[in-house]
Design a protein around this motif. Structure first.
Motif, PDB file in Angstrom:
ATOM      1  N   UNK A 187       0.798  -1.229   0.019  1.00  0.00           N
ATOM      2  CA  UNK A 187       0.083  -0.058   0.032  1.00  0.00           C
ATOM      3  C   UNK A 187       0.948   1.204  -0.085  1.00  0.00           C
ATOM      4  N   UNK A 188       2.041   1.086   0.835  1.00  0.00           N
ATOM      5  CA  UNK A 188       2.504   2.529   0.875  1.00  0.00           C
ATOM      6  C   UNK A 188       3.568   2.611  -0.265  1.00  0.00           C
ATOM      7  N   UNK A 189       4.170   1.690  -0.910  1.00  0.00           N
ATOM      8  CA  UNK A 189       4.836   1.601  -2.061  1.00  0.00           C
ATOM      9  C   UNK A 189       4.145   2.185  -3.166  1.00  0.00           C
ATOM     10  N   UNK A 190       2.675   1.870  -3.330  1.00  0.00           N
ATOM     11  CA  UNK A 190       1.886   2.184  -4.394  1.00  0.00           C
ATOM     12  C   UNK A 190       1.300   3.751  -4.067  1.00  0.00           C
ATOM     13  N   UNK A 191       1.531   4.574  -3.100  1.00  0.00           N
ATOM     14  CA  UNK A 191       0.952   5.701  -3.086  1.00  0.00           C
ATOM     15  C   UNK A 191       1.368   6.539  -4.117  1.00  0.00           C
ATOM     16  N   UNK A 192       0.514   7.350  -4.856  1.00  0.00           N
ATOM     17  CA  UNK A 192       1.095   8.186  -5.896  1.00  0.00           C
ATOM     18  C   UNK A 192       0.099   9.417  -5.942  1.00  0.00           C
ATOM     19  N   UNK A 193       0.610  10.488  -6.580  1.00  0.00           N
ATOM     20  CA  UNK A 193       0.030  11.775  -6.956  1.00  0.00           C
ATOM     21  C   UNK A 193      -0.334  12.422  -5.589  1.00  0.00           C
ATOM     22  N   UNK A 194       0.725  12.905  -4.977  1.00  0.00           N
ATOM     23  CA  UNK A 194       0.709  13.491  -3.591  1.00  0.00           C
ATOM     24  C   UNK A 194       0.025  12.800  -2.535  1.00  0.00           C
ATOM     25  N   UNK A 195      -0.015  11.572  -2.596  1.00  0.00           N
ATOM     26  CA  UNK A 195      -0.517  10.465  -1.623  1.00  0.00           C
ATOM     27  C   UNK A 195      -2.211  10.847  -1.803  1.00  0.00           C
ATOM     28  N   UNK A 196      -2.531  10.979  -2.836  1.00  0.00           N
ATOM     29  CA  UNK A 196      -3.959  11.186  -3.029  1.00  0.00           C
ATOM     30  C   UNK A 196      -4.723   9.670  -3.815  1.00  0.00           C
ATOM     31  N   UNK A 197      -3.597   9.219  -4.339  1.00  0.00           N
ATOM     32  CA  UNK A 197      -3.972   7.917  -5.234  1.00  0.00           C
ATOM     33  C   UNK A 197      -2.925   6.788  -4.776  1.00  0.00           C
ATOM     34  N   UNK A 198      -3.610   5.629  -5.057  1.00  0.00           N
ATOM     35  CA  UNK A 198      -2.747   4.423  -5.033  1.00  0.00           C
ATOM     36  C   UNK A 198      -2.884   3.855  -6.304  1.00  0.00           C
ATOM     37  N   UNK A 199      -1.672   3.335  -6.669  1.00  0.00           N
ATOM     38  CA  UNK A 199      -1.390   2.494  -7.888  1.00  0.00           C
ATOM     39  C   UNK A 199      -0.963   1.040  -7.607  1.00  0.00           C
ATOM     40  N   UNK A 200      -1.216   0.232  -8.662  1.00  0.00           N
ATOM     41  CA  UNK A 200      -0.612  -1.075  -8.671  1.00  0.00           C
ATOM     42  C   UNK A 200      -0.273  -1.846  -9.864  1.00  0.00           C
TER      43      UNK A 200
END
Length: 479
Positions: A187-200
């Motif tokens: 979850x933490x590694x996937x944080x994206x977009x100023x921590x407003x999104x999560x990627x996978x």
């Protein structure tokens, strides 16, 4: 004398039970006065005296004929094929409500989520399991709040959520190379977009493995596996936590399309809900230094691996001697979208010109199958693998095992940033700065891909311009 149909009375009892339950809660029940063909009414969420405009549909079934294989904890409901197709087409979330005449309880299932999780599996279950814990009570109202991003957990619930993510683990590797990755790491590694999104994407797992290994000393064998059997259970339970706790707005149907129809790892960037963003803040306040957002996105296909196949191999005075080449495969990679670009050159006899026999975009499992189908019978000593990035990715892990490599990899080779991070940063910077005015980027010239000079000194393409050939020969003579 006219008689009232018994099923009409029973059906009305179910509607009344639902309406009474909504009145006890902050929910607004509305009957559909027109003829219904699959939705009996709607439920709107209210917060106190204020309606929110968040509405779900309700299909009510009442009577023992709908309750099969009943136990103390659950029962089964068998929908018709037409029901599933109609529910799938609805544009609002739909809840299936079953009224039990024996105890006057109403049980519920989020049937829209059920259909999404079912995906396109042809062998999907023919029934829906109802848990008797799911009644029209305060927990149902809380679930609806979460369904529409209206719910935010307390710190106590965030602590339990953090523990749940830390308890879901994937263990991989052998001996000194063994690593443990948690769902919280993912979850933490996937944080994206100023921590407003999560990627996978599956490369997140490779990145986590690399970051763990680079802190170790010595050499480690690359024995990590990206097979469906090993990773699908871990990934699907992780996705379930994201949806069950309403941390991110996932397209579950698309994820299942990737998992069960395409048989590939899903890729997505999903917005965090209010609950998800608050969870990130909770993790930061918990002094977890790993909570960060240094992920960049790039659509570039990066040179990744060049595979050279030779007609023969001998060892003379401890020096490898390769015969004429037969095949060269240049494999580029976009780790953010989890696809590869494969170019394959083939030469039937020495002296002939190499012919490009195929160029295609291809996913991980299909690429592994392609290599096995074409080269399974070729002795592994006849291969040379040129890794053109930090040497740990899903494909490189597979190649190390397919090649039966027994050599350890120095952990210092896993340090630093990978090419995907560098290219992603450059693309991100360009997209931000370019609209502001003229922007000039000076970068060192990138290497030719595929490399025109092979390990045995042959040229891949005999039709190289003289100037290029002379420059290559000049460089080779200075080595």
């Amino acid at each position: 004398m006219k008689q009232r149909l018994s099923n009409a009375k029973q059906g009305r009892a179910g509607v009344i039970a639902v309406e009474q339950a909504c009145n006890r809660l902050d929910l607004i029940w509305r009957n559909l006065l027109e003829e219904d063909v699959g939705v009996d009414g709607t439920i709107e969420i209210a917060i106190g005296n204020f309606p929110t405009g968040k509405i779900v549909g309700a299909q009510i079934k009442s009577g023992m004929s709908y309750i099969r294989s009943e136990t103390d904890d659950s029962f089964k409901f068998y929908p018709g094929k037409d029901d599933i197709e109609y529910w799938r087409a609805l544009s609002i979330p739909l809840f299936l409500l079953v009224h039990h005449p024996g105890n006057e309880e109403v049980y519920w299932v989020d049937v829209s989520r059920y259909i999404e999780s079912r995906g396109e599996e042809p062998l999907g279950k023919s029934y829906i399991t109802f848990s008797k814990e799911n009644t029209l009570d305060q927990a149902f109202e809380t679930y609806l709040h979460g369904r529409f991003d209206l719910a935010v957990y307390t710190d106590e619930k965030y602590a339990a959520l953090q523990h749940e993510l830390e308890s879901l683990v994937h263990v991989d590797g052998i001996g000194a190379a063994a690593i443990t990755i948690t769902a919280l790491d993912l979850f933490i590694e996937g944080l994206w977009g100023l921590c407003s999104k999560v990627q996978f994407h599956s490369s997140l797992m490779a990145d986590l493995i690399r970051k763990i290994l680079r802190e170790r000393e010595g050499e480690v064998p690359i024995t990590y596996t990206f097979t469906r059997t090993e990773l699908y259970p871990f990934f699907t339970r992780y996705f379930n936590i994201l949806t069950r706790h309403h941390l991110a707005l996932l397209d579950v149907a698309d994820i299942n399309e990737s998992l069960y129809v395409k048989l590939e790892f899903p890729t997505f960037i999903s917005s965090l809900t209010s609950n998800g963003r608050r969870f990130v803040e909770y993790l930061r306040k918990s002094n977890l230094p790993r909570v960060h957002d240094n992920q960049f996105m790039s659509l570039s296909v990066i040179p990744h691996v060049q595979i050279e196949v030779y007609s023969s191999f001998v060892l003379i005075n401890e020096e490898a001697q390769f015969g004429p080449f037969t095949d060269v495969l240049a494999i580029g990679f976009n780790p953010y979208l989890d696809y590869y670009h494969l170019s394959h050159w083939y030469r039937a006899t020495p002296g002939d010109a190499a012919v490009e026999v195929g160029a295609q975009n291809i996913h991980y499992h299909a690429l592994c199958d392609y290599l096995k189908n074409h080269f399974e019978q070729v002795p592994k000593d006849n291969f040379i693998f040129r890794y053109l990035d930090i040497p740990l990715s899903p494909l490189i892990c597979w190649l190390e095992q397919w090649n039966e490599s027994t050599y350890g990899m120095p952990t210092d080779k896993l340090a630093g940033k990978s090419a995907k991070e560098t290219v992603g940063f450059a693309d991100e910077l360009t997209s931000i700065m370019a609209p502001a005015g003229t922007m000039t980027i000076t970068e060192p010239p990138s290497q030719q891909f595929p490399s025109p000079v092979l390990a045995n000194g042959e040229f891949l393409l005999e039709s190289l311009p003289d100037s290029v050939r002379n420059e290559i020969e000049k460089r080779m003579s200075h080595k």
